[in-house]
Design a protein around this motif. Structure first.
Motif, PDB file in Angstrom:
ATOM      1  N   LEU A  49      27.785 -61.926 -55.909  1.00 49.73           N
ATOM      2  CA  LEU A  49      27.858 -60.495 -56.177  1.00 49.73           C
ATOM      3  C   LEU A  49      26.690 -59.735 -55.545  1.00 49.73           C
ATOM      4  CD1 LEU A  49      29.541 -58.379 -57.664  1.00 49.73           C
ATOM      5  CD2 LEU A  49      28.121 -58.763 -59.681  1.00 49.73           C
ATOM      6  N   GLU A  50      25.516 -60.322 -55.643  1.00 47.70           N
ATOM      7  CA  GLU A  50      24.319 -59.665 -55.117  1.00 47.70           C
ATOM      8  C   GLU A  50      24.453 -59.436 -53.598  1.00 47.70           C
ATOM      9  OE1 GLU A  50      21.615 -57.471 -55.851  1.00 47.70           O
ATOM     10  OE2 GLU A  50      22.658 -58.373 -57.563  1.00 47.70           O
ATOM     11  N   ARG A 102      27.281 -59.238 -51.915  1.00 52.76           N
ATOM     12  CA  ARG A 102      28.331 -58.231 -51.667  1.00 52.76           C
ATOM     13  C   ARG A 102      27.735 -56.841 -51.748  1.00 52.76           C
ATOM     14  NH1 ARG A 102      33.208 -60.102 -55.725  1.00 52.76           N
ATOM     15  NH2 ARG A 102      33.165 -62.323 -55.257  1.00 52.76           N
ATOM     16  N   LYS A 103      26.869 -56.637 -52.748  1.00 55.89           N
ATOM     17  CA  LYS A 103      26.262 -55.315 -52.924  1.00 55.89           C
ATOM     18  C   LYS A 103      25.378 -54.969 -51.733  1.00 55.89           C
ATOM     19  CE  LYS A 103      26.432 -55.006 -57.933  1.00 55.89           C
ATOM     20  NZ  LYS A 103      25.716 -55.277 -59.190  1.00 55.89           N
ATOM     21  N   TYR A 115      27.518 -54.142 -48.852  1.00 52.97           N
ATOM     22  CA  TYR A 115      28.052 -52.772 -48.981  1.00 52.97           C
ATOM     23  C   TYR A 115      27.006 -51.765 -48.521  1.00 52.97           C
ATOM     24  CZ  TYR A 115      29.773 -48.372 -50.710  1.00 52.97           C
ATOM     25  OH  TYR A 115      30.167 -47.056 -50.765  1.00 52.97           O
ATOM     26  N   GLU A 158      27.569 -49.009 -45.871  1.00 54.80           N
ATOM     27  CA  GLU A 158      27.930 -47.864 -46.713  1.00 54.80           C
ATOM     28  C   GLU A 158      28.228 -46.611 -45.878  1.00 54.80           C
ATOM     29  OE1 GLU A 158      24.973 -46.742 -49.584  1.00 54.80           O
ATOM     30  OE2 GLU A 158      26.406 -45.524 -50.723  1.00 54.80           O
ATOM     31  N   LYS A 214      34.621 -46.841 -52.028  1.00 54.94           N
ATOM     32  CA  LYS A 214      33.752 -47.976 -52.337  1.00 54.94           C
ATOM     33  C   LYS A 214      34.593 -49.086 -52.968  1.00 54.94           C
ATOM     34  CE  LYS A 214      29.424 -48.783 -54.804  1.00 54.94           C
ATOM     35  NZ  LYS A 214      28.306 -48.141 -55.519  1.00 54.94           N
ATOM     36  N   GLU A 228      35.101 -51.087 -55.393  1.00 52.49           N
ATOM     37  CA  GLU A 228      34.568 -51.419 -56.721  1.00 52.49           C
ATOM     38  C   GLU A 228      35.014 -52.805 -57.186  1.00 52.49           C
ATOM     39  OE1 GLU A 228      32.465 -49.456 -58.180  1.00 52.49           O
ATOM     40  OE2 GLU A 228      32.802 -47.436 -57.382  1.00 52.49           O
ATOM     41  N   HIS A 229      36.253 -53.168 -56.847  1.00 50.43           N
ATOM     42  CA  HIS A 229      36.780 -54.461 -57.317  1.00 50.43           C
ATOM     43  C   HIS A 229      35.951 -55.640 -56.801  1.00 50.43           C
ATOM     44  CE1 HIS A 229      38.577 -53.495 -53.448  1.00 50.43           C
ATOM     45  NE2 HIS A 229      38.895 -54.768 -53.276  1.00 50.43           N
ATOM     46  N   LEU A 268      32.583 -55.237 -56.103  1.00 48.98           N
ATOM     47  CA  LEU A 268      31.163 -55.014 -56.377  1.00 48.98           C
ATOM     48  C   LEU A 268      30.820 -55.029 -57.860  1.00 48.98           C
ATOM     49  CD1 LEU A 268      30.658 -52.137 -53.779  1.00 48.98           C
ATOM     50  CD2 LEU A 268      30.139 -54.557 -53.484  1.00 48.98           C
ATOM     51  N   ASN A 269      31.854 -55.133 -58.707  1.00 51.24           N
ATOM     52  CA  ASN A 269      31.561 -54.993 -60.138  1.00 51.24           C
ATOM     53  C   ASN A 269      31.797 -56.239 -60.973  1.00 51.24           C
ATOM     54  OD1 ASN A 269      30.582 -52.441 -60.051  1.00 51.24           O
ATOM     55  ND2 ASN A 269      32.597 -51.488 -60.276  1.00 51.24           N
ATOM     56  N   ASN A 270      32.252 -57.333 -60.363  1.00 50.62           N
ATOM     57  CA  ASN A 270      32.422 -58.500 -61.236  1.00 50.62           C
ATOM     58  C   ASN A 270      32.093 -59.817 -60.547  1.00 50.62           C
ATOM     59  OD1 ASN A 270      34.922 -59.026 -59.712  1.00 50.62           O
ATOM     60  ND2 ASN A 270      35.710 -57.282 -60.876  1.00 50.62           N
TER      61      ASN A 270
END
Ligand SMILES: *[C@@H]1O[C@H](CO)[C@@H](O)[C@H](O)[C@H]1NC(C)=O
Ligand SMILES: *[C@@H]1O[C@H](CO)[C@@H](O)[C@H](O)[C@H]1NC(C)=O
Ligand SMILES: *[C@@H]1O[C@H](CO)[C@@H](O)[C@H](O)[C@H]1NC(C)=O
Ligand SMILES: *[C@@H]1O[C@H](CO)[C@@H](O)[C@H](O)[C@H]1NC(C)=O
Length: 419
Positions: free
Chosen positions: A391-392, A394-395, A398, A402, A412, A414-415, A417-419
């Motif tokens: 996850l880290e 991926r962020k 992004y 960006e 963005k 979100e799917h 970046l959020n789990n």
């Protein structure tokens, strides 16, 4: 610098200024009364000139030749070193210069006159894409590298993705992994820059793939310097103002997956040696990866998508050379805040957008966008590809892309970046 040299330069500068004046003046004359017609023909001219008889056409040609001769005469009286050869070159260059004002008419296609066959929805989509882009470019609380610099400050080598077609007044900024092969083919057909047994290619699909990507087939902005010297930036700006500029973009993460698939999952020796070997050494504990891609593939060795992402996030990667064009951010390839694109196409709606663009350019009868037969990377696979990416990372990825997400209106993800 001695005085006479200084004077000479002054005189030359003066002459060039006059030429520019003449060209600007000519533009108005052309727009008001008749259209200049050079020896190069373009599809528009038949439409624009159809009220004139062929004899008239000849007349304009000879008038134009006369004018060029006069201008060259002007130049050569002040340039003692001007030999016959350089005159010839001047002639060619002036031809290029003067063809700008055809583009006035080519570019001056009226977006409303063919409204009978223009899809209003697509026009709205275009207006919205341009609005989003402009909003991001003017939003001072959203910054990215190179955003605030002026067009004049963009180094020449960063202008190598802008392909110019002077015959029709079109500029295309190509983005690898976004149908660029086919658009380059179209640019080759339009500008007649490649010959097939002595005649220019007529059908985009006849052009062999390796020739499409050979940069000598394209007249790009970074080549202006060699041809026009210190006037190149000025000329670029004239062309940017008058020509139709288009770009095709794609969801940035999907573009990355696509780049990975085509350069590292298929056997590509060049990319293996230049990039895969580095990834294998740095991120996969191979102290001595196989020399060639065929050896590597034979023993099942290839970098993973995880390695690729790691490579993109590694600050060492861009220490000496910028990202390869296949994964370099679109805003770094095409400078969308410095260049006011008239048309922003998306790969996600490629067929529709391509057809619409060709119609706007009034070329739909001559040219068709080639269908793409290759296995296109689908957005729906995104989740699978990113499953192994922490996850880290991926962020971070992004953040790296960006600007491309926001400039071109991609939401963005979100799917991811959020789990
Ligand atoms: C400008 O960008 C910031 C940061 O991305 C964003 O929060 C804000 O909504 C944007 N403002 C406008 C007017 O779009
Ligand atoms: C590109 O085209 C030029 C001129 O046609 C040719 O000389 C050159 O070898 C080509 N380069 C490649 C890599 O094919
Ligand atoms: C590479 O080797 C180091 C040290 O032996 C180890 O800590 C690391 O997990 C290995 N990495 C991979 C991707 O195998
Ligand atoms: C396209 O590629 C994907 C993934 O590489 C594969 O699963 C799929 O079967 C391919 N489709 C075709 C039509 O080749």
């Amino acid at each position: 610098m001695n005085k006479s040299k200084f004077f000479q330069i002054l005189v030359i500068m003066g002459s060039i200024f006059m030429i520019l004046l003449i060209i600007l003046y000519w533009d108005d004359v052309g727009a008001a009364h008749y259209y200049l017609h050079t020896t190069v023909s373009k599809p528009q001219s038949s439409r624009l000139l159809n009220s004139h008889t062929p004899t008239n056409q000849k007349l304009y040609e000879s008038k134009e030749v006369e004018m060029i001769k006069q201008i060259i005469g002007l130049l050569s009286t002040h340039k003692s070193y001007s030999s016959e050869d350089s005159e010839k070159q001047n002639l060619q260059e002036l031809n290029g210069l003067i063809s700008i004002n055809h583009e006035e008419t080519a570019r001056g296609y009226d977006w409303t006159t063919h409204s009978t066959h223009i899809n209003l929805d697509l026009a709205k989509v275009q207006a919205e894409r341009r609005r989003v882009l402009q909003d991001v470019c003017t939003n001072s609380s959203f910054q990215f590298l190179g955003k605030k610099r002026l067009f004049d400050d963009i180094p020449n080598k960063e202008l190598d993705h802008l392909i110019v077609d002077d015959r029709h007044g079109i500029i295309y900024c190509y983005v690898p992994k976004v149908a660029c092969t086919n658009w380059k083919r179209i640019m080759i057909v339009l500008s007649e820059s490649l010959l097939n047994q002595g005649a220019p290619y007529q059908d985009p699909l006849d052009i062999p793939r390796d020739q499409v990507h050979n940069s000598s087939a394209h007249f790009t902005f970074n080549k202006f310097w060699r041809r026009y010297g210190k006037f190149s930036k000025h000329l670029m700006k004239i062309k940017l103002k008058k020509y139709t500029k288009f770009i095709f973009v794609r969801d940035p993460f999907v573009r990355l997956i696509s780049a990975f698939r085509s350069k590292f999952e298929l056997e590509n020796d060049d990319f293996y040696r230049r990039f895969a070997v580095v990834m294998l050494k740095l991120y996969s504990n191979f102290t001595e990866p196989p020399e060639s891609v065929s050896e590597a593939f034979a023993s099942g060795i290839k970098p993973t998508f995880l390695n690729f992402v790691q490579y993109l996030l590694d600050p060492r990667t861009e220490k000496n050379v910028p990202f390869n064009e296949h994964w370099r951010q679109v805003h770094r390839l095409c400078h969308p805040c410095q260049i006011n694109y008239d048309f922003i196409g998306k790969l996600e709606s490629l067929d529709e957008d391509a057809e619409y663009l060709l119609r706007l350019l009034d070329m739909e009868k001559i040219l068709h966008f080639p269908p793409s037969y290759r296995n296109r990377t689908a957005s729906s696979w995104e989740m699978d590809w990113f499953a192994d990416i922490p996850l880290e990372w991926r962020k971070k990825l992004y953040r790296l892309y960006e600007a491309d997400f926001t400039l071109f209106g991609y939401p963005k993800p979100e799917h991811l970046l959020n789990n």
